[in-house]
Motif scaffolding. Structure first.
Motif, PDB file in Angstrom:
ATOM      1  N   LEU A   1      59.416  87.294  24.476  1.00 33.03           N
ATOM      2  CA  LEU A   1      58.469  86.244  23.837  1.00 33.03           C
ATOM      3  C   LEU A   1      57.088  85.951  24.690  1.00 33.03           C
ATOM      4  O   LEU A   1      56.669  85.234  24.358  1.00 33.03           O
ATOM      5  N   GLY A   2      56.830  87.062  25.379  1.00 33.42           N
ATOM      6  CA  GLY A   2      55.629  86.811  26.144  1.00 33.42           C
ATOM      7  C   GLY A   2      54.238  86.517  25.464  1.00 33.42           C
ATOM      8  O   GLY A   2      53.460  85.833  25.849  1.00 33.42           O
ATOM      9  N   ASP A   3      54.015  86.834  24.057  1.00 31.44           N
ATOM     10  CA  ASP A   3      52.945  86.526  23.228  1.00 31.44           C
ATOM     11  C   ASP A   3      53.120  85.324  22.430  1.00 31.44           C
ATOM     12  O   ASP A   3      52.240  85.038  21.706  1.00 31.44           O
ATOM     13  N   ARG A   4      54.378  84.510  22.756  1.00 34.13           N
ATOM     14  CA  ARG A   4      54.441  83.419  21.841  1.00 34.13           C
ATOM     15  C   ARG A   4      53.585  82.289  22.816  1.00 34.13           C
ATOM     16  O   ARG A   4      53.302  82.450  23.686  1.00 34.13           O
ATOM     17  N   PHE A   5      53.264  81.200  21.662  1.00 34.58           N
ATOM     18  CA  PHE A   5      52.698  79.804  22.335  1.00 34.58           C
ATOM     19  C   PHE A   5      53.941  79.090  22.281  1.00 34.58           C
ATOM     20  O   PHE A   5      54.821  79.119  21.670  1.00 34.58           O
ATOM     21  N   PRO A   6      53.662  78.252  23.347  1.00 31.92           N
ATOM     22  CA  PRO A   6      54.920  77.370  23.880  1.00 31.92           C
ATOM     23  C   PRO A   6      55.329  76.332  22.497  1.00 31.92           C
ATOM     24  O   PRO A   6      56.706  76.271  22.389  1.00 31.92           O
ATOM     25  N   ARG A   7      54.419  76.055  21.435  1.00 35.09           N
ATOM     26  CA  ARG A   7      54.933  75.164  20.387  1.00 35.09           C
ATOM     27  C   ARG A   7      55.960  75.848  19.427  1.00 35.09           C
ATOM     28  O   ARG A   7      56.502  75.356  18.799  1.00 35.09           O
ATOM     29  N   HIS A   8      55.771  77.170  19.811  1.00 35.91           N
ATOM     30  CA  HIS A   8      56.793  78.052  18.682  1.00 35.91           C
ATOM     31  C   HIS A   8      58.299  78.318  19.375  1.00 35.91           C
ATOM     32  O   HIS A   8      58.773  79.195  19.154  1.00 35.91           O
TER      33      HIS A   8
ATOM     34  N   SER B   1      62.025  76.951  21.453  1.00 38.14           N
ATOM     35  CA  SER B   1      62.951  75.722  21.647  1.00 38.14           C
ATOM     36  C   SER B   1      62.513  75.005  23.131  1.00 38.14           C
ATOM     37  O   SER B   1      62.050  75.474  23.966  1.00 38.14           O
ATOM     38  N   GLY B   2      63.191  73.957  23.279  1.00 37.94           N
ATOM     39  CA  GLY B   2      63.219  73.104  24.403  1.00 37.94           C
ATOM     40  C   GLY B   2      63.728  74.135  25.704  1.00 37.94           C
ATOM     41  O   GLY B   2      63.171  74.051  26.700  1.00 37.94           O
ATOM     42  N   GLY B   3      64.685  74.560  25.405  1.00 39.19           N
ATOM     43  CA  GLY B   3      65.437  75.593  26.390  1.00 39.19           C
ATOM     44  C   GLY B   3      64.470  76.745  26.749  1.00 39.19           C
ATOM     45  O   GLY B   3      64.301  77.040  27.981  1.00 39.19           O
ATOM     46  N   GLN B   4      63.962  77.263  25.922  1.00 39.31           N
ATOM     47  CA  GLN B   4      63.023  78.265  26.139  1.00 39.31           C
ATOM     48  C   GLN B   4      61.853  77.955  26.930  1.00 39.31           C
ATOM     49  O   GLN B   4      61.260  78.525  27.780  1.00 39.31           O
ATOM     50  N   ARG B   5      61.162  76.819  26.685  1.00 42.45           N
ATOM     51  CA  ARG B   5      59.934  76.023  27.233  1.00 42.45           C
ATOM     52  C   ARG B   5      60.544  75.742  28.598  1.00 42.45           C
ATOM     53  O   ARG B   5      59.704  76.073  29.504  1.00 42.45           O
ATOM     54  N   GLN B   6      61.577  75.352  29.019  1.00 44.93           N
ATOM     55  CA  GLN B   6      62.173  75.076  30.222  1.00 44.93           C
ATOM     56  C   GLN B   6      62.063  76.332  31.210  1.00 44.93           C
ATOM     57  O   GLN B   6      61.687  76.275  32.028  1.00 44.93           O
ATOM     58  N   ARG B   7      62.414  77.644  30.463  1.00 47.00           N
ATOM     59  CA  ARG B   7      62.587  78.802  31.166  1.00 47.00           C
ATOM     60  C   ARG B   7      61.140  79.061  31.511  1.00 47.00           C
ATOM     61  O   ARG B   7      60.825  79.879  32.440  1.00 47.00           O
ATOM     62  N   VAL B   8      60.081  78.984  30.537  1.00 48.21           N
ATOM     63  CA  VAL B   8      58.742  79.374  30.833  1.00 48.21           C
ATOM     64  C   VAL B   8      58.259  78.474  31.968  1.00 48.21           C
ATOM     65  O   VAL B   8      57.693  79.265  32.994  1.00 48.21           O
TER      66      VAL B   8
END
Lengths: 364, 266
Positions: free
Chosen positions: A138-145, A147-154
């Motif tokens: 998911l490296g080229d995603r923007f944070p708003r796209h 989930s909460g858990g994924q943002r947390q990992r980023v």
């Protein structure tokens, strides 16, 4: 479990050493005479209710708030003289604080960019960090796209990629829903151990603190009141505040009396065999965890009482039972049988040692 | 989806008509072949559009207005962004006074401002100059920029900037790489609003122009005090057309909703 670091041997200074830390805002004391040592590789939680000063402590370590007095030593360096941006700490914020206008890769690479890491090495380290948190796709995603858990990992990858000496986590899981939170607890522990980074977690969630950390430091009203392994903090709370703050407990005022070597607990006109204690005779606070109370037959019962409330929680039942010493919370594991109905009489048994006696009258 | 009822539709249609009515009249009048203001026009003619070309002083005035708008909007943006950052997030003595000062041009009657500017510029002997105009317009439009930037500043999560700092960014880098991109909708929106306000400012400007710095609104105003030919209508139509084209371009590049209502960055 990872190898336990050797704690407190000799006079060697701890990896992170907070000494006599104070923070006052005019007349308000946010943190008072705070001392804490953390060894290299250790995971320590700062646990307390909101407003207890735990976030202020974290902010002082991070360098966003200046202590009124006291010192913060990290790996022999005095952080007090170092501005926040040069402390080199990894921080995960409660809101994740991702840069919304940057992709995941740009977010994670930001710290390396600030360190002028050449681009090929930057790419490699960013992809390693994303591998660690299982987000390499998911490296080229923007944070708003995400989930909460994924943002947390980023946010975690972004904090870890700079290989910080110390990782600070500010209520990192409080914005996730319950199920995800449990998953992330395990995940966070795995990542922390894989990265081998010394970690300080700030949280008001006792289950999070217990699940994640090697040691829990409980704060109340700006002060550190107990510092122990999760098991010991839960089983041997130093104050009745801690016993009620960590998990559920039945907290009752009682009178301690000794008859020879035996101790007795007096509540109203009920006398019970008491546990061993160093406390003097007189008023005490009794703490009895609901899971230590068993259901039994009438002839073995410590006390009996009627069910006045009951809640089914899947893996266990929670009853409130009206007994001669007051209303008691009783937990019963769900073994596939129907639980007692309201109004039904239950016979309760507990070992005297299940009762923990605490000095009366501490602030809570 | 919740659809509008008949009553709501009628209300909305009337409201739109009320807002658009004057524009429709102006555009209609500009196509008249007659020498006076006639609506609806009896025939379609481009006579008054050709007349614009015969009046180069209007075109010069339009250029001055354009340059004035660009300069004063940019100057006020440069002033308002740091001010908004300070007012929006710091607590310091005189903060409320500073905010009141920046917003005060909105509360002072523009005629009074015009007289004041006239006296003030004369003191420095720059009355009627382009520089004088830019300074005065910057004062007038700063409140608009400040309010929009302030709104976007208060929406920024401080911990995002703290995160950038903790990763090693200096103050300036945090501003350039993080803060500015996050408040950009407010900054761009404020700039556009400032430009539009400056472009059609009349009341203050009439006091402080001279013949070489006459702006389009002032030129139009003095024209209609002398004659009532449809030239003002055709020039207005041109301005409307340019505005529509500008808005379309902005919408294409940036999104009008985000500009005027605000929203998430990119």
């Amino acid at each position: 479990m990872m190898d336990q670091p050797a704690f407190n041997h000799g006079q060697t200074m701890a990896f992170l050493e907070l000494q006599a830390l104070n923070k006052r805002y005019n007349a308000v004391v946010a943190v008072e005479d705070f001392n804490l040592s953390i060894q290299r590789g250790e995971f320590v939680s700062l646990l307390g209710p909101s407003g207890c000063g735990k976030t202020t402590t974290l902010q002082m370590i991070a360098g966003f708030t200046q202590p009124t007095s006291g010192s913060i030593m990290l790996n022999g360096r005095d952080l007090g003289a170092i501005p926040a941006r040069k402390r080199g700490l990894g921080i995960v914020f409660q809101t994740y604080a991702l840069f919304p206008h940057m992709t995941v890769e740009q977010n994670v690479g930001f710290g390396l960019e600030m360190r002028n890491v050449p681009s090929h090495e930057r790419r490699r380290r960013v992809s390693d960090a994303l591998d660690l948190v299982h987000l390499s796709h998911l490296g080229d995603r923007f944070p708003r796209h995400m989930s909460g858990g994924q943002r947390q990992r980023v946010a975690l990858a972004r904090a870890l990629v700079i290989e910080p000496e110390l990782l600070l986590l500010d209520e990192p899981l409080s914005n996730l829903d319950a199920k995800l939170r449990e998953e992330m607890q395990l995940e966070l522990r795995r990542i922390q151990q894989e990265a081998g980074v010394t970690t300080l977690l700030v949280t008001h969630d006792q289950s999070e603190a217990m699940a994640l950390s090697d040691r829990v430091a409980v704060m109340q009203s700006g002060r550190l009141i107990q510092e122990d392994s999760p098991f010991d903090v839960y089983e041997k709370p130093a104050t009745s505040f801690i016993s009620t703050f960590l998990g559920k407990t039945n907290s009752l005022p009682a009178l301690l009396e000794r008859a020879g070597k035996r101790t007795q607990i007096v509540i109203d006109d009920v006398r019970l065999a008491g546990p061993q204690t160093v406390l003097a005779n007189g008023p005490v606070e009794l703490s009895l965890r609901p899971e230590r109370i068993e259901l039994t037959d009438i002839d073995k019962a410590t006390l009996s009482g009627d069910v006045i409330e009951r809640v089914f929680l899947g893996d266990h039942w929670l009853f409130r039972v009206e007994t001669p010493i007051g209303k008691l919370l009783v937990m019963q594991r769900n073994l596939g049988r129907r639980g007692a109905e309201i109004g039904e009489r239950l016979h309760l048994f507990w070992e005297p040692e299940a009762m923990r006696l605490l000095p009366r009258g501490d602030v809570s | 989806m919740n659809r509008n009822g008949l009553f709501a539709l009628c209300f909305n249609a009337l409201f739109a008509l009320f807002m658009m009515g004057p524009l429709i009249v102006v555009i209609g009048v500009s196509f008249t072949p007659t020498g006076y203001l006639e609506f609806p026009p009896s025939a379609i003619s481009f006579r008054w559009f050709r007349a614009i070309l015969d009046n180069p002083d209007f075109i010069d005035a339009a250029w001055i207005s354009l340059e004035l708008g660009l300069a004063s909007a940019s100057l006020s943006t440069v002033l308002a962004v740091p001010a908004a950052l300070a007012i929006g997030r710091e607590r310091f003595r005189g903060r409320d006074a500073l905010q009141a000062l920046f917003l005060s041009p909105l509360t002072v009657p523009t005629v009074v401002l015009g007289v004041a500017f006239l006296r003030f510029l004369s003191l420095f002997d720059i009355n009627g100059t382009f520089v004088g105009l830019v300074l005065c317009h910057a004062v007038i439009v700063t409140p608009f920029v400040l309010r929009l930037v302030l709104a976007s500043v208060t929406g920024v999560d401080r911990s995002i900037e703290m995160a950038a700092t903790s990763l090693g960014a200096s103050h300036w880098t945090v501003f350039r790489r993080v803060t500015l991109p996050l408040i950009l909708p407010g900054v761009v929106g404020g700039w556009v609003l400032a430009f539009i306000t400056s472009f059609d400012e009349l009341t203050v400007t009439v006091f402080i122009v001279n013949p070489s710095t006459t702006t389009l609104p002032v030129r139009l105003f003095s024209h209609i005090t002398q004659t009532t030919d449809p030239l003002v209508a055709s020039i207005s139509t041109m301005v409307i057309l340019l505005t529509v084209l500008l808005m379309l371009a902005v919408n294409r590049l940036y999104g009008l909703d985000r500009l005027l209502i605000g929203g998430e960055a990119r």
